[in-house]
Design a protein around this motif. Sequence first.
Motif, PDB file in Angstrom:
ATOM      1  N   ALA A 201       2.524   3.684  -5.878  1.00 15.88           N
ATOM      2  CA  ALA A 201       2.024   2.943  -7.041  1.00 15.88           C
ATOM      3  C   ALA A 201       0.625   2.401  -6.770  1.00 15.88           C
ATOM      4  O   ALA A 201      -0.260   2.464  -7.637  1.00 15.88           O
ATOM      5  N   ASP A 202       0.399   1.880  -5.564  1.00 17.68           N
ATOM      6  CA  ASP A 202      -0.930   1.360  -5.211  1.00 17.68           C
ATOM      7  C   ASP A 202      -1.963   2.479  -5.147  1.00 17.68           C
ATOM      8  O   ASP A 202      -3.110   2.306  -5.591  1.00 17.68           O
ATOM      9  N   LYS A 203      -1.571   3.634  -4.601  1.00 19.47           N
ATOM     10  CA  LYS A 203      -2.504   4.760  -4.527  1.00 19.47           C
ATOM     11  C   LYS A 203      -2.860   5.260  -5.919  1.00 19.47           C
ATOM     12  O   LYS A 203      -4.027   5.577  -6.200  1.00 19.47           O
ATOM     13  N   LEU A 204      -1.882   5.316  -6.812  1.00 18.72           N
ATOM     14  CA  LEU A 204      -2.155   5.747  -8.181  1.00 18.72           C
ATOM     15  C   LEU A 204      -3.068   4.759  -8.894  1.00 18.72           C
ATOM     16  O   LEU A 204      -3.914   5.158  -9.699  1.00 18.72           O
ATOM     17  N   SER A 205      -2.896   3.468  -8.608  1.00 20.62           N
ATOM     18  CA  SER A 205      -3.781   2.463  -9.196  1.00 20.62           C
ATOM     19  C   SER A 205      -5.217   2.659  -8.711  1.00 20.62           C
ATOM     20  O   SER A 205      -6.167   2.578  -9.497  1.00 20.62           O
ATOM     21  N   LEU A 206      -5.364   2.937  -7.417  1.00 22.54           N
ATOM     22  CA  LEU A 206      -6.696   3.197  -6.864  1.00 22.54           C
ATOM     23  C   LEU A 206      -7.308   4.442  -7.472  1.00 22.54           C
ATOM     24  O   LEU A 206      -8.494   4.444  -7.854  1.00 22.54           O
ATOM     25  N   ARG A 207      -6.514   5.502  -7.606  1.00 22.03           N
ATOM     26  CA  ARG A 207      -7.018   6.735  -8.196  1.00 22.03           C
ATOM     27  C   ARG A 207      -7.425   6.518  -9.657  1.00 22.03           C
ATOM     28  O   ARG A 207      -8.409   7.085 -10.138  1.00 22.03           O
ATOM     29  N   SER A 208      -6.647   5.706 -10.367  1.00 16.60           N
ATOM     30  CA  SER A 208      -6.972   5.418 -11.762  1.00 16.60           C
ATOM     31  C   SER A 208      -8.310   4.698 -11.867  1.00 16.60           C
ATOM     32  O   SER A 208      -9.130   5.003 -12.749  1.00 16.60           O
ATOM     33  N   ASP A 209      -8.552   3.747 -10.964  1.00 16.78           N
ATOM     34  CA  ASP A 209      -9.831   3.028 -10.971  1.00 16.78           C
ATOM     35  C   ASP A 209     -10.990   3.969 -10.652  1.00 16.78           C
ATOM     36  O   ASP A 209     -12.064   3.874 -11.263  1.00 16.78           O
TER      37      ASP A 209
END
Length: 264
Positions: A201-209
């Motif tokens: 979830a944290d990696k996906l948030s970073l990728r989204s940013d």
Amino acid sequence: MDLATIIGLIGGSILIVMAIVLGGSPLMFVNIPSVLIVVGGTFAVTFIKFKMSDVIGSIAVAMKAFLVKMSDPEAMIEEMVNFTRIAKKEGLIALEKEVASDPFAAKALRYLSDGYDEGLIEDMLSKDIRLTVQRHAIGQAVFKGMGDSAPAFGMIGTLIGLVQMLSSMDDPASIGPSMAVALLTTLYGAVLANFIFLPLADKLSLRSDQEKLNKSIIVEAAVGINRGISPMVLEESLKIFLSPKQRDREETPEAKAGVEAEAN
């Protein structure tokens, strides 16, 4: 493929397996009822919390953490500045023949070459960004929900195991298996939540940013190209999206001199 994610998963898995092997027989940590309680319960609650399409779609979103390499912002700026030079020299219609490395950039070039109004271009591209961020947020929410549910079902399994153990104290042979269920469900829940679901979830948030940043660069560049801003000035305006360290790395005496000359 994202190397950091692969290294983290492989490295963490090796450490966990080594701790298990060095501490005794690995079979002690295998318990089918515990797996059914934690894994089955976690997915059951996930389907209750979210729509079927959201859960399935989150798998595709999660693959981005492994397979999709995000474009470098500096490279994106360089590419958009190059398109600016072409448009300045040959006109916006010339962008129709150009091939962009990013699908979102290709869409922006198509809007420019088709002669769309500046406001329409900015509005359509910004709407695309908002919808993309929204889709990513759903994927993140699914994995965060799974990360919250896994430890909870680990605790439920622990309570089940304790009840079974306490109800059969007169049978010493059943105490061991019941205690195994009680402890292993907690272990499984903690590992799944803190090693798989929440990090994803944290990696996906970073990728989204990161994706939002790149698309914002493209929108800013598309508006600048439509206004006929010079490549040098556009490049400097796009560098605002970079960190100070990245800006200093990109800065050259020639670029600074060119901006000052165009400003004068």
